[in-house]
Design a protein around this motif. Structure first.
Motif, short mmCIF file in Angstrom:
data_model
loop_
_atom_site.label_atom_id
_atom_site.label_comp_id
_atom_site.label_asym_id
_atom_site.label_seq_id
_atom_site.Cartn_x
_atom_site.Cartn_y
_atom_site.Cartn_z
N ILE A 287 -7.93 2.70 -3.58
CA ILE A 287 -7.63 3.29 -2.28
C ILE A 287 -6.25 2.85 -1.78
CG2 ILE A 287 -10.01 3.65 -1.55
CD1 ILE A 287 -9.93 1.04 -0.07
N ASP A 288 -5.55 2.04 -2.58
CA ASP A 288 -4.16 1.73 -2.21
C ASP A 288 -3.27 2.97 -2.37
OD1 ASP A 288 -4.61 1.52 -5.01
OD2 ASP A 288 -2.71 0.46 -5.26
N GLU A 289 -3.81 4.01 -3.04
CA GLU A 289 -3.06 5.24 -3.26
C GLU A 289 -3.21 6.26 -2.13
OE1 GLU A 289 -1.33 5.01 -5.90
OE2 GLU A 289 -2.40 3.77 -7.35
N LYS A 331 3.47 18.53 -11.78
CA LYS A 331 3.55 17.56 -10.69
C LYS A 331 2.81 16.29 -11.07
CE LYS A 331 3.76 20.79 -6.76
NZ LYS A 331 3.05 21.22 -5.53
N PRO A 332 3.35 15.14 -10.71
CA PRO A 332 2.60 13.90 -10.93
C PRO A 332 1.38 13.87 -10.02
CG PRO A 332 4.55 13.48 -9.61
CD PRO A 332 4.65 14.91 -10.07
N GLY A 333 0.40 13.05 -10.38
CA GLY A 333 -0.85 13.03 -9.62
C GLY A 333 -1.22 11.66 -9.09
N ILE A 334 -2.12 11.65 -8.12
CA ILE A 334 -2.66 10.40 -7.59
C ILE A 334 -3.60 9.78 -8.63
CG2 ILE A 334 -4.09 9.37 -5.78
CD1 ILE A 334 -3.03 11.47 -3.87
N THR A 335 -4.38 10.62 -9.28
CA THR A 335 -5.20 10.20 -10.40
C THR A 335 -4.94 11.16 -11.54
OG1 THR A 335 -7.45 9.65 -11.15
CG2 THR A 335 -7.21 11.57 -9.72
#
Length: 388
Positions: A287-289, A331-335
């Motif tokens: 959840i730091d993301e 696109k880069p992702g959070i996960t």
């Protein structure tokens, strides 16, 4: 239903019970098909924990749907059906797990030798070009090293309805990685995601972020307070990362380490002394993301995709792997696929493995795979897999 209402209700159900019976039957079939698809379609899908998420999703949608639409349906029947389905699917998985391992006959040589070392797969090397009346799920060979005799043998296998697979295809299917040592080994130029998929995915990203804001905002404020109380420094940590099209952007994260402006770019170890007590918890739960939801709204990131790297790391890997930057076509992702399959990378060797996972995602990206990664992310958050 028989135990709760008795045999009379089973023979003469009322309108609500009839609707619930039909709805529960549909949910059971969809949950079964969904679980079966996840357990077989993608590498890493052989996880019993995914069954629970499938049942909860389908039955949850069903129950919420009947509430929102104000459909007269027995909630008790829907809940008991979901509970029974959950138990049954786990029993079914446990009884059939041994039969889910594919059995391949392998013609040794070239890339086919990579298959021999894979786990969760029954592979047998053919010493002669003969199956000896043994039934296999397929015959595997490196098509680039075939002799005339091997080509004739594989043709005969196909005529006998025995599937024939290229070794690279089997490797990707079982590991979830695209192993590339030379650009010519994969037709990378044709692997660009479709514009329709990207537009749909962007719309879904924004919808999910906006929908979850009532939950995310209070949680974020609470995390920010804990970070502020524990150690001095900014609550939000910013860093330059490389995004789509090799364009730099600023990524946002909750600070999980002691603030040090002079610290250089480096991998975070599992027992890194810089990590705070609050940081250990939020990193384990991922959840730091959460502040990266803002990056998603800005169009710089997606919820799912390859993780963005720091510019210095990108420069280093570009020197080692000439086509490394191909991972920046999306696109880069959070996960992402690499995160749920491999976890954080602690050194350059592990990062190379993660890159192979990234190439697999780019080659196979779809809403179905994104949905699967979503389930694996939930499992990862609950288990703390790969946290640093």
């Amino acid at each position: 239903m028989l135990l709760y209402w008795g045999p009379h209700t089973l023979q003469h159900p009322d309108a609500g019970q009839k609707v619930a019976l039909i709805a529960a039957t549909i949910a059971f079939l969809l949950a079964h098909l969904g679980a079966k698809n996840l357990l077989s379609s993608y590498p890493g899908g052989r996880s019993q924990g995914l069954i629970t998420s499938q049942v909860l999703i389908f039955y949850g949608i069903l129950i919420i749907g009947t509430l929102l639409l104000r459909v007269q349906a027995s909630r008790m029947l829907l809940l008991s059906s979901g509970f029974a389905a959950l138990i049954w699917f786990h029993i079914e998985y446990s009884l059939t797990r041994a039969y889910l391992r594919p059995k391949f006959a392998v013609i040794a040589g070239g890339f086919a030798d990579e298959i021999l070392a894979l786990p969760d797969c029954d592979v047998r090397v053919l010493t002669t070009l003969d199956l000896n009346d043994v039934r296999y799920d397929g015959v595997v060979a490196d098509f680039q090293t075939l002799t005339t005799d091997k080509e004739r043998f594989l043709t005969a296998c196909a005529l006998e309805n025995v599937p024939v697979y290229h070794a690279k295809t089997v490797y990707e299917s079982l590991t979830g990685r695209v192993k590339i040592d030379k650009m010519s080994e994969n037709n990378i130029g044709s692997l660009l995601p479709s514009s329709a998929y990207e537009l749909t995915k962007s719309a879904i990203d924004i919808f999910i972020v906006v929908l979850t804001l009532p939950l995310v905002l209070p949680l974020s404020l609470f995390i920010a307070l804990l970070i502020r109380v524990e150690s001095p420094g900014p609550v939000i940590y910013t860093q330059t990362r490389v995004g789509r099209g090799n364009k730099p952007f600023t990524i946002y994260k909750f600070r999980s380490m002691r603030f040090d402006q002079l610290a250089g770019e480096q991998f975070a170890g599992e027992t890194d002394p810089r990590i705070t007590r609050v940081g250990q918890v939020i990193r384990k739960l991922r959840i730091d993301e959460l502040p990266q939801f803002f990056n998603v709204l800005k169009g710089e990131m997606s919820l799912i995709g390859p993780r963005p790297e720091q510019p210095s790391f990108v420069d280093d890997f570009n020197k080692q792997i000439p086509f490394y930057s191909y991972r920046h076509v999306v696109k880069p992702g959070i996960t992402g696929w690499a995160q749920v399959r491999h976890g954080y990378a602690a050194d350059s060797d592990e990062t190379r493995v993660k890159i192979e996972h990234d190439f697999y995602y780019i080659k196979n990206c779809s809403l179905t795979l994104d949905f699967f990664i979503f389930f694996l992310t939930i499992r990862t958050m609950l288990s703390g897999f790969g946290a640093r």
